[in-house]
Design an enzyme around this catalytic site. Structure first.
Site, PDB file in Angstrom:
ATOM      1  N   LYS A  22     -12.562  -1.045   2.642  1.00  0.00           N
ATOM      2  CA  LYS A  22     -11.707  -0.404   1.626  1.00  0.00           C
ATOM      3  C   LYS A  22     -10.404  -1.192   1.462  1.00  0.00           C
ATOM      4  O   LYS A  22      -9.954  -1.458   0.352  1.00  0.00           O
ATOM      5  CB  LYS A  22     -11.392   1.025   2.046  1.00  0.00           C
ATOM      6  CG  LYS A  22     -10.178   1.638   1.333  1.00  0.00           C
ATOM      7  CD  LYS A  22      -9.847   3.027   1.806  1.00  0.00           C
ATOM      8  CE  LYS A  22      -8.942   3.089   2.998  1.00  0.00           C
ATOM      9  NZ  LYS A  22      -7.505   2.981   2.747  1.00  0.00           N
ATOM     10  N   ASN A  23      -9.797  -1.598   2.584  1.00  0.00           N
ATOM     11  CA  ASN A  23      -8.467  -2.225   2.534  1.00  0.00           C
ATOM     12  C   ASN A  23      -8.495  -3.690   2.108  1.00  0.00           C
ATOM     13  O   ASN A  23      -7.441  -4.305   1.965  1.00  0.00           O
ATOM     14  CB  ASN A  23      -7.743  -2.034   3.874  1.00  0.00           C
ATOM     15  CG  ASN A  23      -7.400  -0.573   4.094  1.00  0.00           C
ATOM     16  OD1 ASN A  23      -7.488   0.234   3.152  1.00  0.00           O
ATOM     17  ND2 ASN A  23      -7.057  -0.207   5.304  1.00  0.00           N
ATOM     18  N   ARG A  92      -1.351   5.026  -2.671  1.00  0.00           N
ATOM     19  CA  ARG A  92      -0.215   4.132  -2.422  1.00  0.00           C
ATOM     20  C   ARG A  92      -0.586   2.683  -2.726  1.00  0.00           C
ATOM     21  O   ARG A  92       0.209   1.907  -3.239  1.00  0.00           O
ATOM     22  CB  ARG A  92       0.136   4.343  -0.959  1.00  0.00           C
ATOM     23  CG  ARG A  92       1.037   3.368  -0.355  1.00  0.00           C
ATOM     24  CD  ARG A  92       1.181   3.654   1.136  1.00  0.00           C
ATOM     25  NE  ARG A  92       1.779   2.499   1.738  1.00  0.00           N
ATOM     26  CZ  ARG A  92       3.058   2.201   1.609  1.00  0.00           C
ATOM     27  NH1 ARG A  92       3.829   2.987   0.917  1.00  0.00           N
ATOM     28  NH2 ARG A  92       3.546   1.110   2.156  1.00  0.00           N
ATOM     29  N   CYS A 116       3.537   9.413   2.701  1.00  0.00           N
ATOM     30  CA  CYS A 116       2.291  10.193   2.812  1.00  0.00           C
ATOM     31  C   CYS A 116       2.309  10.849   4.187  1.00  0.00           C
ATOM     32  O   CYS A 116       3.290  10.736   4.924  1.00  0.00           O
ATOM     33  CB  CYS A 116       1.079   9.313   2.604  1.00  0.00           C
ATOM     34  SG  CYS A 116       0.819   8.217   3.975  1.00  0.00           S
ATOM     35  N   ARG A 121       6.596   5.413   4.674  1.00  0.00           N
ATOM     36  CA  ARG A 121       5.921   4.298   4.005  1.00  0.00           C
ATOM     37  C   ARG A 121       6.846   3.579   2.994  1.00  0.00           C
ATOM     38  O   ARG A 121       6.604   3.573   1.797  1.00  0.00           O
ATOM     39  CB  ARG A 121       4.650   4.764   3.305  1.00  0.00           C
ATOM     40  CG  ARG A 121       3.732   5.645   4.115  1.00  0.00           C
ATOM     41  CD  ARG A 121       3.057   4.956   5.280  1.00  0.00           C
ATOM     42  NE  ARG A 121       2.173   3.876   4.941  1.00  0.00           N
ATOM     43  CZ  ARG A 121       0.887   4.045   4.616  1.00  0.00           C
ATOM     44  NH1 ARG A 121       0.403   5.257   4.560  1.00  0.00           N
ATOM     45  NH2 ARG A 121       0.141   3.014   4.327  1.00  0.00           N
ATOM     46  N   ILE A 123       8.760   0.541   0.827  1.00  0.00           N
ATOM     47  CA  ILE A 123       8.233  -0.707   0.242  1.00  0.00           C
ATOM     48  C   ILE A 123       9.334  -1.754   0.116  1.00  0.00           C
ATOM     49  O   ILE A 123       9.262  -2.669  -0.712  1.00  0.00           O
ATOM     50  CB  ILE A 123       7.567  -0.457  -1.135  1.00  0.00           C
ATOM     51  CG1 ILE A 123       8.555   0.150  -2.128  1.00  0.00           C
ATOM     52  CG2 ILE A 123       6.338   0.398  -1.030  1.00  0.00           C
ATOM     53  CD1 ILE A 123       8.063   0.025  -3.549  1.00  0.00           C
ATOM     54  N   ASP A 124      10.346  -1.633   0.974  1.00  0.00           N
ATOM     55  CA  ASP A 124      11.471  -2.582   0.909  1.00  0.00           C
ATOM     56  C   ASP A 124      11.024  -4.030   1.106  1.00  0.00           C
ATOM     57  O   ASP A 124      11.549  -4.955   0.487  1.00  0.00           O
ATOM     58  CB  ASP A 124      12.543  -2.208   1.932  1.00  0.00           C
ATOM     59  CG  ASP A 124      11.974  -2.149   3.345  1.00  0.00           C
ATOM     60  OD1 ASP A 124      10.904  -1.510   3.528  1.00  0.00           O
ATOM     61  OD2 ASP A 124      12.548  -2.748   4.256  1.00  0.00           O
ATOM     62  N   ASP A 308      -5.290   2.312  12.683  1.00  0.00           N
ATOM     63  CA  ASP A 308      -6.306   3.085  11.947  1.00  0.00           C
ATOM     64  C   ASP A 308      -7.439   3.572  12.846  1.00  0.00           C
ATOM     65  O   ASP A 308      -8.312   4.302  12.372  1.00  0.00           O
ATOM     66  CB  ASP A 308      -6.894   2.244  10.812  1.00  0.00           C
ATOM     67  CG  ASP A 308      -5.865   1.990   9.732  1.00  0.00           C
ATOM     68  OD1 ASP A 308      -6.127   1.161   8.842  1.00  0.00           O
ATOM     69  OD2 ASP A 308      -4.786   2.602   9.791  1.00  0.00           O
ATOM     70  N   ARG A 400     -11.730   9.504   0.796  1.00  0.00           N
ATOM     71  CA  ARG A 400     -10.921   8.396   0.241  1.00  0.00           C
ATOM     72  C   ARG A 400     -11.371   7.068   0.826  1.00  0.00           C
ATOM     73  O   ARG A 400     -11.239   6.029   0.202  1.00  0.00           O
ATOM     74  CB  ARG A 400      -9.440   8.603   0.569  1.00  0.00           C
ATOM     75  CG  ARG A 400      -8.814   9.799  -0.100  1.00  0.00           C
ATOM     76  CD  ARG A 400      -7.335   9.816   0.105  1.00  0.00           C
ATOM     77  NE  ARG A 400      -6.748   8.525  -0.270  1.00  0.00           N
ATOM     78  CZ  ARG A 400      -5.442   8.266  -0.188  1.00  0.00           C
ATOM     79  NH1 ARG A 400      -4.619   9.184   0.276  1.00  0.00           N
ATOM     80  NH2 ARG A 400      -4.964   7.088  -0.546  1.00  0.00           N
TER      81      ARG A 400
HETATM   82  C1  EPZ Z   1      -2.099  -1.032   5.449  1.00  0.00           C
HETATM   83  O1  EPZ Z   1      -1.060  -0.158   5.075  1.00  0.00           O
HETATM   84  C2  EPZ Z   1      -3.361  -0.181   5.439  1.00  0.00           C
HETATM   85  N1  EPZ Z   1      -3.578   0.350   4.104  1.00  0.00           N
HETATM   86  C3  EPZ Z   1      -3.227   0.973   6.431  1.00  0.00           C
HETATM   87  O2  EPZ Z   1      -4.470   1.662   6.464  1.00  0.00           O
HETATM   88  C4  EPZ Z   1      -2.954   0.401   7.819  1.00  0.00           C
HETATM   89  O3  EPZ Z   1      -2.742   1.466   8.725  1.00  0.00           O
HETATM   90  C5  EPZ Z   1      -1.701  -0.494   7.764  1.00  0.00           C
HETATM   91  O4  EPZ Z   1      -1.894  -1.535   6.787  1.00  0.00           O
HETATM   92  C6  EPZ Z   1      -1.400  -1.146   9.102  1.00  0.00           C
HETATM   93  O5  EPZ Z   1      -2.479  -1.928   9.492  1.00  0.00           O
HETATM   94  C7  EPZ Z   1      -4.150  -0.453   3.166  1.00  0.00           C
HETATM   95  O6  EPZ Z   1      -4.452  -1.586   3.436  1.00  0.00           O
HETATM   96  C8  EPZ Z   1      -4.392   0.158   1.829  1.00  0.00           C
HETATM   97  P1  EPZ Z   1       2.148  -2.004   6.533  1.00  0.00           P
HETATM   98  P2  EPZ Z   1       0.392  -0.781   4.694  1.00  0.00           P
HETATM   99  O7  EPZ Z   1       2.912  -2.359   5.311  1.00  0.00           O
HETATM  100  O8  EPZ Z   1       0.197  -2.106   4.039  1.00  0.00           O
HETATM  101  C9  EPZ Z   1       6.498  -0.579   7.595  1.00  0.00           C
HETATM  102  C10 EPZ Z   1      -5.936   3.467   6.212  1.00  0.00           C
HETATM  103  O9  EPZ Z   1      -6.097   4.435   6.960  1.00  0.00           O
HETATM  104  N2  EPZ Z   1       6.864  -1.134   6.272  1.00  0.00           N
HETATM  105  O10 EPZ Z   1       1.538  -3.094   7.364  1.00  0.00           O
HETATM  106  O11 EPZ Z   1       1.164   0.253   3.997  1.00  0.00           O
HETATM  107  C11 EPZ Z   1       5.589   0.633   7.470  1.00  0.00           C
HETATM  108  O12 EPZ Z   1       6.347   1.823   7.287  1.00  0.00           O
HETATM  109  C12 EPZ Z   1      -4.528   2.997   5.918  1.00  0.00           C
HETATM  110  O13 EPZ Z   1      -6.848   2.785   5.680  1.00  0.00           O
HETATM  111  C13 EPZ Z   1       8.209  -1.300   5.959  1.00  0.00           C
HETATM  112  O14 EPZ Z   1       9.088  -0.991   6.765  1.00  0.00           O
HETATM  113  O15 EPZ Z   1       0.994  -0.986   6.155  1.00  0.00           O
HETATM  114  C14 EPZ Z   1       4.861   0.634   8.800  1.00  0.00           C
HETATM  115  O16 EPZ Z   1       5.689   1.236   9.773  1.00  0.00           O
HETATM  116  C15 EPZ Z   1      -3.469   3.913   6.515  1.00  0.00           C
HETATM  117  N3  EPZ Z   1       8.541  -1.799   4.744  1.00  0.00           N
HETATM  118  C16 EPZ Z   1       4.731  -0.867   9.114  1.00  0.00           C
HETATM  119  O17 EPZ Z   1       5.695  -1.531   8.296  1.00  0.00           O
HETATM  120  C17 EPZ Z   1       7.599  -2.168   3.828  1.00  0.00           C
HETATM  121  O18 EPZ Z   1       7.966  -2.643   2.729  1.00  0.00           O
HETATM  122  C18 EPZ Z   1       3.369  -1.432   8.794  1.00  0.00           C
HETATM  123  O19 EPZ Z   1       3.070  -1.084   7.452  1.00  0.00           O
HETATM  124  C19 EPZ Z   1       6.237  -2.000   4.162  1.00  0.00           C
HETATM  125  C20 EPZ Z   1       5.898  -1.491   5.392  1.00  0.00           C
END
Ligand code: EPZ
Length: 420
Positions: A22-23, A92, A116, A121, A123-124, A308, A400
């Site tokens: 999915k990801n 998202r 969520c 979450r 997006i900075d 995950d 999902r």
């Molecule tokens: C991806 O989410 C996956 N989703 C998540 O899977 C997965 O848990 C995550 O990566 C970590 O491996 C998809 O691929 C659609 P991150 P993502 O940005 O990209 C912080 C599932 O169950 N952060 O690597 O959102 C964030 O808050 C889902 O399939 C910032 O601070 O994860 C987190 O603490 C759930 N600023 C950490 O980084 C940002 O701009 C890692 O988040 C972005 C993220």
């Protein structure tokens, strides 16, 4: 609202086929917007989030056909530049169209994704990356507006408070694909799904290297290959979930299409617990029939133990004698399955980012409420092992990200059905 009805305590056996990741599929569908040529994607999982992404790219002007896990997408012309709030709030990962539209149209307007269940979450890092490439970002009325007429390759630093970001790494790769010059992303995420997206971009004709390491280099281009036909990698989290099914039901299951190299940390932990895991011709054989022992889990970015898989292991460790711990370092609020497991008799205490789990002899089936995608799979796993009947509500969370989950489990001999 659909729910699962599960009769627990059964031994399972047989083979299960893992679907596409999915990801990977979500960002690759968005990445197909980069080109005006037709793209064919194979092994696309038929899950709700993919359907939502198809709705979004269609809204933007793509012509999409999706049948039997093959998706063809053709966007001769981008018709709209806006990803509307009602789609983005559902998923998202809609924000991946931001990187693709910045690259192709140099302009975009995407609703801010909310937080969520598992955390705020932010997006900075996505915004920091786009800005580094010369994009002017403004946020008005809950929309991120991007003006990328000066898009150019640059060095992009994605160091965040929790390390780097999977989503931001991918989004910046997409934007950089049509930026003038070279972009170096560091630290970049190294997850297999990031590699899959990079390999798709390379198939399109983008010059890209370093994927799988913490430094990825992209040289933007403006013309793309035609007739691109790309196969999505198998879903390592679905594979890990079914390996954990074997562990929690004390069964021997063949997880076909699993790529063991993508799940070494999960397989290491299962072996430490006492499972016997062998490579099969096309996948892995997971034998959970032997003695099992408690362990400690430290969630970390790839190749560490994936966040995950944390909820599924909490369910498993609740049934293993001894004291186990799980430290969740990625998301702020990803222990929601704990309260539901405790309603089944699990003995779990949460201390900040650490869960302490004392295994119990038997969980007992009861009414449960799913809260997010992976927590809902954890509740199903607990129901498969529990005494009596378990009803899991709000399984739209599970739909999902897992394709035909209950069908695959029934094929392994589980007593599970979907009902109202
Ligand atoms: C991806 O989410 C996956 N989703 C998540 O899977 C997965 O848990 C995550 O990566 C970590 O491996 C998809 O691929 C659609 P991150 P993502 O940005 O990209 C912080 C599932 O169950 N952060 O690597 O959102 C964030 O808050 C889902 O399939 C910032 O601070 O994860 C987190 O603490 C759930 N600023 C950490 O980084 C940002 O701009 C890692 O988040 C972005 C993220």
């Amino acid at each position: 609202m659909a729910r699962f009805f599960i009769e627990g305590g059964k031994r399972l056996s047989g083979e299960v086929n893992v679907s596409g990741a999915k990801n990977s599929a979500l960002p690759i569908i968005a990445a197909a917007l980069l080109t005006d040529k037709k793209v064919t994607l194979k092994n696309v999982p038929d899950v709700f989030d993919v359907r939502t992404m198809i709705e979004l790219v269609t809204h933007l002007g793509a012509r999409v056909d999706f049948k039997r896990n093959t998706l063809s997408i053709h966007t001769p012309k981008v018709k709209r530049l806006e990803a509307p709030y009602d789609i983005v709030t559902r998923m998202r990962a809609s924000y991946y169209v931001l990187g693709a539209l910045i690259a192709r149209e140099k302009r975009a307007s995407v609703a801010m994704p909310g937080g969520c269940a598992i955390g705020p979450r932010p997006i900075d890092l996505h915004i920091k990356g786009f800005t580094a490439l010369g994009t002017k970002i403004s946020i008005t009325e809950g929309y991120i507006n991007a003006d990328a007429r000066n898009l150019r390759g640059q060095n992009v630093d994605l160091q965040g408070p929790k390390g780097t970001s999977v989503g931001a790494t991918i989004n910046v790769m997409l934007a950089a694909s049509r930026a003038r010059g070279k972009t170096v992303i560091s630290p970049a995420a190294a997850e297999p799904e990031v590699v899959d997206v990079a390999n798709f971009l390379r198939a399109l004709g983008v010059e890209i290297s370093g994927q799988g390491s913490h430094e990825i280099t992209v040289v933007g281009c403006d013309s793309f290959h035609s007739g691109v036909n790309y196969k999505i990698i198998p879903d390592r989290i679905e594979a890990g979930t079914f390996a954990t099914v074997a562990a929690i039901t004390r069964s021997r299951i063949v997880v076909k299409r699993a790529v063991s190299e993508h799940m070494t940390s999960v397989l290491e932990k299962l072996r430490e617990i006492g499972l016997v895991i062998r490579e099969a011709e096309d996948g892995i054989i997971v034998d959970g029939r032997g003695r099992r022992k408690a362990t400690d889990i430290f969630v970390a970015p790839y190749p560490g133990f994936p966040t995950d898989m944390q909820a599924q292991f909490m369910a498993l460790l609740s049934t293993i004698p001894g004291t186990s711990t799980i430290k969740e370092s990625i998301f702020e609020n990803r222990f929601m399955q704990a309260v539901e497991l405790m309603r089944m008799g699990a003995n779990i205490t949460i201390e900040g980012d650490t869960a302490v789990i004392k295994g119990v002899k038997k969980l007992s089936g009861t009414q449960l409420m799913a809260s997010d995608l992976r927590a809902s799979s954890a509740l199903v796993l607990a129901g498969l092992a529990a005494k009596g009947t378990t009803v899991v509500r709000r399984i739209y969370h599970l739909d999902r990200g897992y394709e035909k989950f209950e069908v695959k489990l029934r094929r392994l001999g589980a007593s599970i059905r979907r009902g109202k």
